[in-house]
Design a protein around this motif. Structure first.
Motif, PDB file in Angstrom:
ATOM      1  N   PRO A 239       0.884  -1.171  -0.263  1.00  0.00           N
ATOM      2  CA  PRO A 239       0.093   0.088   0.042  1.00  0.00           C
ATOM      3  C   PRO A 239       0.634   1.338   0.053  1.00  0.00           C
ATOM      4  CG  PRO A 239      -0.715  -1.553   1.669  1.00  0.00           C
ATOM      5  CD  PRO A 239       0.327  -2.015   1.287  1.00  0.00           C
ATOM      6  N   GLU A 240       1.945   1.256   0.479  1.00  0.00           N
ATOM      7  CA  GLU A 240       2.827   2.519   0.541  1.00  0.00           C
ATOM      8  C   GLU A 240       4.202   2.657  -0.145  1.00  0.00           C
ATOM      9  OE1 GLU A 240       1.448   4.772   2.332  1.00  0.00           O
ATOM     10  OE2 GLU A 240      -0.196   3.831   3.129  1.00  0.00           O
ATOM     11  N   GLY A 241       4.316   1.598  -1.071  1.00  0.00           N
ATOM     12  CA  GLY A 241       5.442   1.689  -1.806  1.00  0.00           C
ATOM     13  C   GLY A 241       6.665   1.195  -1.027  1.00  0.00           C
ATOM     14  N   ASP A 242       6.548   0.439  -0.120  1.00  0.00           N
ATOM     15  CA  ASP A 242       7.811   0.110   0.400  1.00  0.00           C
ATOM     16  C   ASP A 242       8.586  -1.115   0.046  1.00  0.00           C
ATOM     17  OD1 ASP A 242       7.507   1.592   2.612  1.00  0.00           O
ATOM     18  OD2 ASP A 242       6.424   0.563   3.851  1.00  0.00           O
ATOM     19  N   TYR A 243       8.192  -1.731  -0.831  1.00  0.00           N
ATOM     20  CA  TYR A 243       8.986  -2.949  -1.404  1.00  0.00           C
ATOM     21  C   TYR A 243       9.262  -2.833  -2.934  1.00  0.00           C
ATOM     22  CZ  TYR A 243       6.845  -4.882   2.711  1.00  0.00           C
ATOM     23  OH  TYR A 243       6.464  -4.957   4.017  1.00  0.00           O
ATOM     24  N   SER A 244       9.506  -1.574  -3.338  1.00  0.00           N
ATOM     25  CA  SER A 244       9.735  -1.299  -4.948  1.00  0.00           C
ATOM     26  C   SER A 244      11.042  -1.817  -5.363  1.00  0.00           C
ATOM     27  CB  SER A 244       9.830  -0.191  -5.314  1.00  0.00           C
ATOM     28  OG  SER A 244       8.293   0.524  -5.155  1.00  0.00           O
ATOM     29  N   SER A 245      12.216  -1.791  -4.312  1.00  0.00           N
ATOM     30  CA  SER A 245      13.538  -2.297  -4.660  1.00  0.00           C
ATOM     31  C   SER A 245      13.715  -3.745  -4.751  1.00  0.00           C
ATOM     32  CB  SER A 245      14.310  -1.916  -3.518  1.00  0.00           C
ATOM     33  OG  SER A 245      14.246  -2.599  -2.358  1.00  0.00           O
ATOM     34  N   LEU A 246      12.632  -4.647  -4.434  1.00  0.00           N
ATOM     35  CA  LEU A 246      12.707  -5.928  -4.969  1.00  0.00           C
ATOM     36  C   LEU A 246      12.609  -6.234  -6.324  1.00  0.00           C
ATOM     37  CD1 LEU A 246      10.022  -7.358  -2.146  1.00  0.00           C
ATOM     38  CD2 LEU A 246      12.512  -7.402  -2.154  1.00  0.00           C
ATOM     39  N   ALA A 247      12.467  -5.021  -7.354  1.00  0.00           N
ATOM     40  CA  ALA A 247      12.163  -5.384  -8.580  1.00  0.00           C
ATOM     41  C   ALA A 247      14.019  -5.717  -9.055  1.00  0.00           C
ATOM     42  CB  ALA A 247      12.038  -4.086  -9.178  1.00  0.00           C
ATOM     43  N   THR A 248      14.840  -5.482  -8.477  1.00  0.00           N
ATOM     44  CA  THR A 248      16.153  -5.671  -8.859  1.00  0.00           C
ATOM     45  C   THR A 248      16.485  -7.279  -8.638  1.00  0.00           C
ATOM     46  OG1 THR A 248      16.987  -5.108  -6.926  1.00  0.00           O
ATOM     47  CG2 THR A 248      16.830  -3.433  -8.129  1.00  0.00           C
ATOM     48  N   LEU A 249      15.551  -7.970  -8.196  1.00  0.00           N
ATOM     49  CA  LEU A 249      15.799  -9.368  -8.093  1.00  0.00           C
ATOM     50  C   LEU A 249      15.208 -10.271  -9.120  1.00  0.00           C
ATOM     51  CD1 LEU A 249      14.601  -9.817  -4.204  1.00  0.00           C
ATOM     52  CD2 LEU A 249      16.939  -9.435  -5.064  1.00  0.00           C
ATOM     53  N   PRO A 250      15.808 -11.415  -9.367  1.00  0.00           N
ATOM     54  CA  PRO A 250      15.395 -12.054 -10.443  1.00  0.00           C
ATOM     55  C   PRO A 250      14.065 -12.521 -10.574  1.00  0.00           C
ATOM     56  CG  PRO A 250      17.454 -13.084  -9.254  1.00  0.00           C
ATOM     57  CD  PRO A 250      16.713 -12.098  -8.602  1.00  0.00           C
ATOM     58  N   ASN A 251      13.559 -12.483 -11.624  1.00  0.00           N
ATOM     59  CA  ASN A 251      12.221 -12.949 -12.087  1.00  0.00           C
ATOM     60  C   ASN A 251      10.963 -12.183 -11.240  1.00  0.00           C
ATOM     61  OD1 ASN A 251      13.063 -14.701 -14.036  1.00  0.00           O
ATOM     62  ND2 ASN A 251      13.376 -16.158 -12.390  1.00  0.00           N
ATOM     63  N   THR A 252      11.357 -10.749 -10.956  1.00  0.00           N
ATOM     64  CA  THR A 252      10.526  -9.942  -9.951  1.00  0.00           C
ATOM     65  C   THR A 252      10.066  -8.795 -10.646  1.00  0.00           C
ATOM     66  OG1 THR A 252      11.530 -11.092  -8.151  1.00  0.00           O
ATOM     67  CG2 THR A 252      10.221  -8.926  -7.735  1.00  0.00           C
ATOM     68  N   VAL A 253       8.976  -8.254 -10.612  1.00  0.00           N
ATOM     69  CA  VAL A 253       8.488  -7.043 -11.174  1.00  0.00           C
ATOM     70  C   VAL A 253       7.611  -6.414 -10.372  1.00  0.00           C
ATOM     71  CG1 VAL A 253       8.453  -8.052 -13.772  1.00  0.00           C
ATOM     72  CG2 VAL A 253       6.446  -8.211 -12.136  1.00  0.00           C
ATOM     73  N   VAL A 254       7.692  -4.899 -10.544  1.00  0.00           N
ATOM     74  CA  VAL A 254       6.819  -4.099  -9.662  1.00  0.00           C
ATOM     75  C   VAL A 254       6.055  -3.162 -10.633  1.00  0.00           C
ATOM     76  CG1 VAL A 254       6.924  -2.115  -8.104  1.00  0.00           C
ATOM     77  CG2 VAL A 254       8.578  -3.665  -7.885  1.00  0.00           C
ATOM     78  N   LEU A 255       4.567  -3.320 -10.306  1.00  0.00           N
ATOM     79  CA  LEU A 255       3.553  -2.877 -11.071  1.00  0.00           C
ATOM     80  C   LEU A 255       2.882  -1.943 -10.134  1.00  0.00           C
ATOM     81  CD1 LEU A 255       2.560  -6.018 -13.075  1.00  0.00           C
ATOM     82  CD2 LEU A 255       4.190  -4.114 -13.976  1.00  0.00           C
ATOM     83  N   GLY A 256       2.278  -0.869 -10.740  1.00  0.00           N
ATOM     84  CA  GLY A 256       1.600   0.409 -10.030  1.00  0.00           C
ATOM     85  C   GLY A 256       2.090   1.503  -9.856  1.00  0.00           C
ATOM     86  N   ALA A 257       1.980   2.274  -8.663  1.00  0.00           N
ATOM     87  CA  ALA A 257       2.269   3.631  -8.666  1.00  0.00           C
ATOM     88  C   ALA A 257       2.044   4.541  -9.457  1.00  0.00           C
ATOM     89  CB  ALA A 257       3.979   3.431  -8.394  1.00  0.00           C
TER      90      ALA A 257
END
Length: 580
Positions: A284-302
């Motif tokens: 809900p607050e955008g605290d996990y966006s940095s996980l996008a640098t991990l393999p097979n991981t995407v951040v959507l939204g914001a």
């Protein structure tokens, strides 16, 4: 975690002298009818397996030649290694050794191991030797049962984290290590039994048939006595890591605002992703966006590309880890999105086995009320719930929690909510009165594991949160302004008397140092007061060590601007903030 596939060795496990046990054949049919796939993973050459087992359509696929050959249900065969070198075949033939040749494997009696090693060295071949009781296989070094199984399951759209692996001999170590739940048979290798999560008791393949029938009746993976995949909570040089297993367990992460609870939850998610699990995080607050640098991981939204309905269903099919950043939505929109899509993700997991973990941050906003538990799949579990108000979570949600991790938590009402979780459990007699003080005084990089978490044996267990691979600028910037508990501020003194300047945050520390006289600073530097305060209150030992070196440099009276400026630069560099 859901059971989707059973991967079993053939000879010695489900077959005796090459003959498939009738009870096992029946059990495989029952499992497949229940929706559980069954595959064979064997050291045998594929043509030999067909000769002794007949048509292989009673299983969903075969891995042969100890991982080198994969036979798919549609009849397609994939060869993962290179053919045996003709030079090796020639040498073995010349020496009169009896051997078999497959697409990749060269198989012979184990008594010729010395000869095999000699020829591999002589011919400089990139081959490895794998033993299987009295037999021996020569294969490309990159080939193993786990390699072949991953290839097969990938084509079937199934994760090894939803698999049970069953074996009996030396060449099955990779198989049971690869699968989420590794099983050995009582009549098999002693060493394999030692590393397996479960041992099937009995005297032969019929016992495996009974086991397959039993576990396929349950949607969840069976429990194991030994977990080989754990998450590291604390890692201090010279000490054994403090680890925890969370497979199939619901985790509650609680802590005050700006105490690091999302950072701790992110650490758990990060390690799971790196181990190959898939995770969906409702953020809900955008605290996990940095996980996008991990393999097979995407951040959507914001504000862009937030998937809804059928789009999310299509995304789920891809087997990726996904962070759904809802920070751009109004509160009522976040609530509507989660109420609609959290069950959708859980339903896909029930059908396909993944995502393996579902994280919900600020969960008290979305699971409040008597119907909150209805958003969760209580049968499959695997949730991580993050909150600064555990007291707002319904009792039927808290009852689902198996692991409790807490960052600094000062409000008595919230600590009481955690203490009440012990009621009517085996930990109801635990003395938790000291939790108020201990949790309120956790350092900024500290956390605690609480009962009912089994690993802490009824005690509060403090730890320094292990480092993360992914950075989190927003989180670290918050630490720059987080105040320490009341009464723990740094007080600047001269000859034991306060001089008027105090600091409750790292920002205040930098500013107060710039206003303090050189003699006061020199006195604190001689005793390393500032570095000891940072280490004890923030538990940031890297920063404390840097400040300690600065204190040693400025033990005598020097220009205050020099020390204060250097101190500010060290803190800013550590927390990636702009000093004001």
């Amino acid at each position: 975690m859901q059971l989707r596939v059973i991967a079993t060795d053939y000879d010695g496990t489900i077959a005796q002298d090459g003959v498939l046990d009738p009870a096992v054949r029946e059990a495989i049919a029952v499992a497949r009818k229940r929706g559980v796939m069954v595959v064979i993973v064997t050291g045998r050459i594929l043509s030999e397996l067909r000769h002794v087992a007949g048509c292989l359509d009673f299983v969903d696929g075969v891995v042969a030649e100890n991982g080198a050959v994969v036979a798919f249900p549609n009849g397609h065969i994939s060869v993962l290694g290179s053919a045996p070198p003709l030079s090796l075949i020639s040498k073995l033939t010349h020496r009169g050794i009896d051997f078999k040749v497959g697409r990749c494997v060269v198989e012979m009696d184990a008594e010729y191991a010395d000869v095999a090693i000699e020829l591999i060295r002589e011919l400089e071949l990139p081959l490895a030797i794998t033993f299987n009781r009295g037999r021996m296989m020569l294969l490309p070094a990159s080939i193993s049962k786990s390699v072949g199984l991953r290839e097969l399951l990938g084509a079937l759209g199934v994760s090894v984290h939803n698999a049970v692996g069953i074996g009996d001999a030396e060449n099955d170590h990779e198989l049971i290590a690869c699968c989420e739940h590794g099983v050995a048979v009582a009549w098999g290798s002693e060493r394999l039994k030692q590393v397996a999560g479960h041992v099937i008791e009995g005297h032969g393949p019929a016992a495996v048939g009974e086991y397959i029938k039993r576990i396929s009746a349950d949607i969840r993976l069976p429990p194991e006595t030994m977990t080989h995949r754990k998450l590291i909570l604390e890692e201090i040089e010279g000490k054994a890591p403090f680890e925890i297993a969370i497979r199939g367990r619901n985790v509650l992460v609680a802590g005050d605002t700006k105490s690091g609870k999302s950072w701790l939850a992110g650490l758990l998610v990060e390690q799971q992703i790196l181990q190959g699990y898939t995770v969906y995080a409702f953020d809900p607050e955008g605290d996990y966006s940095s996980l996008a640098t991990l393999p097979n991981t995407v951040v959507l939204g914001a504000g862009r590309l937030l998937p809804h309905g059928d789009d999310l269903k299509m995304l789920l099919q891809q087997g990726l880890s996904v962070v759904l950043n809802l920070s751009h939505l109004e509160h009522h929109q976040k609530r509507e999105y989660i109420q609609q899509h959290l069950p959708l993700v859980a339903q896909h997991r029930r059908e396909r086995g993944f995502p393996h973990r579902i994280l919900l941050d600020e969960c008290h906003y979305f699971l409040d009320g008597t119907d909150g538990v209805g958003l969760l799949d209580s049968q499959l579990d695997g949730y991580t719930l993050v909150t600064y108000l555990p007291s707002l979570l319904p009792a039927n949600v808290l009852k689902l929690v198996d692991v409790v991790a807490v960052t600094r938590l000062a409000e008595q009402k919230e600590v009481d909510a955690l203490r009440n979780m012990l009621d009517d459990t085996t930990f109801s007699n635990v003395d938790s009165h000291d939790w108020y003080d201990q949790l309120a005084n956790l350092g900024i990089t500290e956390a605690a594991l609480l009962p009912p978490t089994e690993e802490v044996a009824g005690r509060l267990r403090r730890f320094v949160v292990a480092p993360r691979l992914t950075t989190h600028v927003r989180h670290r910037t918050k630490y720059f302004d987080i105040p320490v508990p009341e009464g723990r501020q740094f007080v600047f003194t001269e000859n034991g008397r306060p001089v008027g300047e105090t600091a409750a945050t790292l920002r205040e520390l930098s500013a107060a140092a710039s206003r303090t006289t050189p003699s006061v600073l020199a006195g604190h530097n001689r005793h390393h007061d500032i570095s000891r305060w940072i280490a004890s209150l923030f538990c940031d030992h890297d920063l404390a060590n840097d400040v300690r070196q600065l204190e040693s440099k400025h033990k005598r009276e020097v220009a205050k601007e020099c020390f204060a400026t250097d101190l500010a630069e060290i803190i800013e560099r550590r927390y990636e903030s702009t000093h004001q």
